[in-house]
Design a protein around this motif. Structure first.
Motif, PDB file in Angstrom:
ATOM      1  N   ASN A  50       0.818  -1.204   0.000  1.00 61.98           N
ATOM      2  CA  ASN A  50       0.000   0.000   0.000  1.00 61.98           C
ATOM      3  C   ASN A  50       0.854   1.257   0.000  1.00 61.98           C
ATOM      4  O   ASN A  50       1.757   1.420   0.805  1.00 61.98           O
ATOM      5  N   VAL A  51       0.567   2.149  -0.905  1.00 59.36           N
ATOM      6  CA  VAL A  51       1.177   3.480  -0.944  1.00 59.36           C
ATOM      7  C   VAL A  51       0.062   4.481  -1.229  1.00 59.36           C
ATOM      8  O   VAL A  51       0.235   5.431  -1.980  1.00 59.36           O
ATOM      9  N   GLY A  52      -1.087   4.272  -0.609  1.00 57.42           N
ATOM     10  CA  GLY A  52      -2.284   5.023  -0.961  1.00 57.42           C
ATOM     11  C   GLY A  52      -2.976   4.270  -2.070  1.00 57.42           C
ATOM     12  O   GLY A  52      -4.043   3.693  -1.906  1.00 57.42           O
ATOM     13  N   GLU A 105      -6.277  -9.251  -0.168  1.00 59.03           N
ATOM     14  CA  GLU A 105      -5.264  -8.754   0.754  1.00 59.03           C
ATOM     15  C   GLU A 105      -4.626  -9.917   1.506  1.00 59.03           C
ATOM     16  O   GLU A 105      -5.313 -10.827   1.971  1.00 59.03           O
ATOM     17  N   VAL A 106      -3.322  -9.874   1.625  1.00 58.02           N
ATOM     18  CA  VAL A 106      -2.595 -10.877   2.408  1.00 58.02           C
ATOM     19  C   VAL A 106      -2.692 -10.475   3.879  1.00 58.02           C
ATOM     20  O   VAL A 106      -2.276  -9.383   4.272  1.00 58.02           O
ATOM     21  N   ARG A 107      -3.260 -11.357   4.677  1.00 56.07           N
ATOM     22  CA  ARG A 107      -3.438 -11.043   6.090  1.00 56.07           C
ATOM     23  C   ARG A 107      -2.092 -11.076   6.806  1.00 56.07           C
ATOM     24  O   ARG A 107      -1.321 -12.022   6.683  1.00 56.07           O
ATOM     25  N   GLY A 108      -1.838 -10.036   7.565  1.00 55.66           N
ATOM     26  CA  GLY A 108      -0.607  -9.955   8.335  1.00 55.66           C
ATOM     27  C   GLY A 108      -0.885 -10.081   9.817  1.00 55.66           C
ATOM     28  O   GLY A 108      -1.941 -10.550  10.242  1.00 55.66           O
ATOM     29  N   SER A 126      -7.382  -4.401  11.450  1.00 63.22           N
ATOM     30  CA  SER A 126      -8.341  -5.392  10.955  1.00 63.22           C
ATOM     31  C   SER A 126      -8.147  -5.483   9.443  1.00 63.22           C
ATOM     32  O   SER A 126      -8.101  -4.467   8.749  1.00 63.22           O
ATOM     33  N   TYR A 127      -8.008  -6.698   8.947  1.00 64.00           N
ATOM     34  CA  TYR A 127      -7.702  -6.915   7.537  1.00 64.00           C
ATOM     35  C   TYR A 127      -8.987  -7.112   6.728  1.00 64.00           C
ATOM     36  O   TYR A 127     -10.005  -7.573   7.244  1.00 64.00           O
ATOM     37  N   SER A 128      -8.898  -6.757   5.454  1.00 63.98           N
ATOM     38  CA  SER A 128     -10.052  -6.839   4.559  1.00 63.98           C
ATOM     39  C   SER A 128     -10.216  -8.257   4.019  1.00 63.98           C
ATOM     40  O   SER A 128      -9.247  -8.903   3.630  1.00 63.98           O
ATOM     41  N   ASN A 129     -11.472  -8.716   3.986  1.00 67.78           N
ATOM     42  CA  ASN A 129     -11.791 -10.008   3.371  1.00 67.78           C
ATOM     43  C   ASN A 129     -12.276  -9.843   1.931  1.00 67.78           C
ATOM     44  O   ASN A 129     -12.662 -10.825   1.291  1.00 67.78           O
ATOM     45  N   GLN A 130     -12.262  -8.615   1.432  1.00 68.66           N
ATOM     46  CA  GLN A 130     -12.786  -8.323   0.096  1.00 68.66           C
ATOM     47  C   GLN A 130     -11.945  -9.018  -0.986  1.00 68.66           C
ATOM     48  O   GLN A 130     -10.721  -9.122  -0.877  1.00 68.66           O
ATOM     49  N   LYS A 131     -12.635  -9.471  -2.018  1.00 67.16           N
ATOM     50  CA  LYS A 131     -11.961 -10.036  -3.186  1.00 67.16           C
ATOM     51  C   LYS A 131     -12.470  -9.352  -4.445  1.00 67.16           C
ATOM     52  O   LYS A 131     -13.657  -9.032  -4.550  1.00 67.16           O
ATOM     53  N   TYR A 132     -11.570  -9.122  -5.390  1.00 67.26           N
ATOM     54  CA  TYR A 132     -11.919  -8.615  -6.714  1.00 67.26           C
ATOM     55  C   TYR A 132     -11.294  -9.542  -7.761  1.00 67.26           C
ATOM     56  O   TYR A 132     -10.387 -10.329  -7.455  1.00 67.26           O
ATOM     57  N   TYR A 133     -11.806  -9.407  -8.971  1.00 68.49           N
ATOM     58  CA  TYR A 133     -11.317 -10.261 -10.061  1.00 68.49           C
ATOM     59  C   TYR A 133     -10.829  -9.380 -11.198  1.00 68.49           C
ATOM     60  O   TYR A 133     -11.499  -8.413 -11.577  1.00 68.49           O
ATOM     61  N   VAL A 174     -12.199  -0.418  -6.748  1.00 71.62           N
ATOM     62  CA  VAL A 174     -11.420  -1.558  -6.256  1.00 71.62           C
ATOM     63  C   VAL A 174     -10.638  -1.088  -5.028  1.00 71.62           C
ATOM     64  O   VAL A 174      -9.565  -0.484  -5.130  1.00 71.62           O
ATOM     65  N   LYS A 175     -11.214  -1.338  -3.858  1.00 73.37           N
ATOM     66  CA  LYS A 175     -10.635  -0.823  -2.618  1.00 73.37           C
ATOM     67  C   LYS A 175     -10.560  -1.917  -1.575  1.00 73.37           C
ATOM     68  O   LYS A 175     -11.477  -2.740  -1.448  1.00 73.37           O
ATOM     69  N   PHE A 176      -9.497  -1.903  -0.824  1.00 74.30           N
ATOM     70  CA  PHE A 176      -9.345  -2.762   0.339  1.00 74.30           C
ATOM     71  C   PHE A 176      -9.284  -1.847   1.567  1.00 74.30           C
ATOM     72  O   PHE A 176      -8.366  -1.032   1.692  1.00 74.30           O
ATOM     73  N   VAL A 177     -10.272  -1.944   2.418  1.00 75.52           N
ATOM     74  CA  VAL A 177     -10.401  -1.024   3.553  1.00 75.52           C
ATOM     75  C   VAL A 177      -9.942  -1.725   4.826  1.00 75.52           C
ATOM     76  O   VAL A 177     -10.431  -2.801   5.180  1.00 75.52           O
ATOM     77  N   ASN A 178      -8.995  -1.096   5.495  1.00 75.91           N
ATOM     78  CA  ASN A 178      -8.522  -1.585   6.797  1.00 75.91           C
ATOM     79  C   ASN A 178      -8.918  -0.592   7.883  1.00 75.91           C
ATOM     80  O   ASN A 178      -9.091   0.601   7.623  1.00 75.91           O
ATOM     81  N   ASN A 179      -9.037  -1.096   9.084  1.00 81.30           N
ATOM     82  CA  ASN A 179      -9.312  -0.240  10.237  1.00 81.30           C
ATOM     83  C   ASN A 179      -8.246  -0.461  11.296  1.00 81.30           C
ATOM     84  O   ASN A 179      -7.767  -1.583  11.485  1.00 81.30           O
ATOM     85  N   TYR A 180      -7.885   0.626  11.952  1.00 83.83           N
ATOM     86  CA  TYR A 180      -6.903   0.549  13.034  1.00 83.83           C
ATOM     87  C   TYR A 180      -7.546   1.046  14.319  1.00 83.83           C
ATOM     88  O   TYR A 180      -8.211   2.090  14.335  1.00 83.83           O
TER      89      TYR A 180
END
Length: 222
Positions: free
Chosen positions: A5-7, A33-36, A42-49, A82-88
């Motif tokens: 991620n760089v924005g 998203e690769v879960r770390g 909190s990691y995103s479970n979203q998938k796109y194709y 196409v967005k992967f949203v994380n929360n801290y």
């Protein structure tokens, strides 16, 4: 391909070679998203194709057409969707302020005196009393109710200093032979986001002029 991620997320390039048969080839990829193990994330479970159509333009030249989809059988969507949203977030940080009470002339009874801590708006944030008795002239510990801090209290900053005033709750005039202590001590609590899902706190007790209270060069409670 992998990306960071760089924005915007930029993936490593995917290379294509010669196409056999019709002159075009279609490739489907799943974006996720690769879960770390970053604390507080909190990691995103979203998938796109992603659909890539590779065409042979002749003379050794290939072209690619890329579209993004929410499922392999759905219409293409704009790349902006196409967005992967994380929360801290962080765990709560708790601070229990302390002080000392001395009564000269007679023994001090437990819970005999009451105290308060107020913020810069003069709003009480904690109350306390002397939790034990003591012989005349000896110190008894004052414990205050807990003050809780959350990530939202930092207002988007990495750390923030909260300033308070601590004093004895006393009537306007002295009563029953008691000369009340009307000293107002200042307290500074620094709350820091450790960037790992936790908050840490540092407490500094100061005199009425805002100077840190020290004994033999070491910080002490008033």
């Amino acid at each position: 391909a992998e990306g960071t991620n760089v924005g915007n997320i930029v993936f490593t390039p995917i290379g294509y070679k010669d196409i056999e048969g019709t002159g075009t080839a279609t490739y489907w990829y799943t974006l996720s998203e690769v879960r770390g193990n970053l604390g507080g994330i909190s990691y995103s479970n979203q998938k796109y194709y992603m659909k890539v159509v590779v065409s042979d333009l002749g003379e050794g030249e290939l072209s690619t057409a890329v579209t993004y989809h929410e499922s392999p059988d759905s219409e293409a969507i704009d790349i902006s969707k196409v967005k992967f949203v994380n929360n801290y977030t962080t765990t709560e940080a708790l601070v229990t302020l302390e002080a000392n009470k001395i009564l000269n002339g007679r023994d001090l009874q437990s819970e005999e005196f009451d105290f308060v801590v107020v913020d810069v708006n003069n709003t009480p944030v904690a109350y306390g009393d002397n939790v034990s008795g003591a012989k005349t002239g000896d110190e008894a510990t004052i414990k205050f109710s807990t003050i809780a801090y959350n990530l939202s209290d930092l207002g988007g900053q990495n750390q923030k200093v909260f300033e308070y005033v601590m004093y004895e709750i006393a009537p306007p005039t002295n009563q029953n032979g008691i000369v009340f202590d009307r000293t107002k001590f200042k307290v500074k609590v620094t709350v820091k986001d450790n960037q790992d899902g936790t908050l840490s706190t540092t407490v500094v007790y100061c005199d009425e002029n805002g100077q840190e209270i020290l004994k033999d060069g070491n910080p002490v409670t008033p």
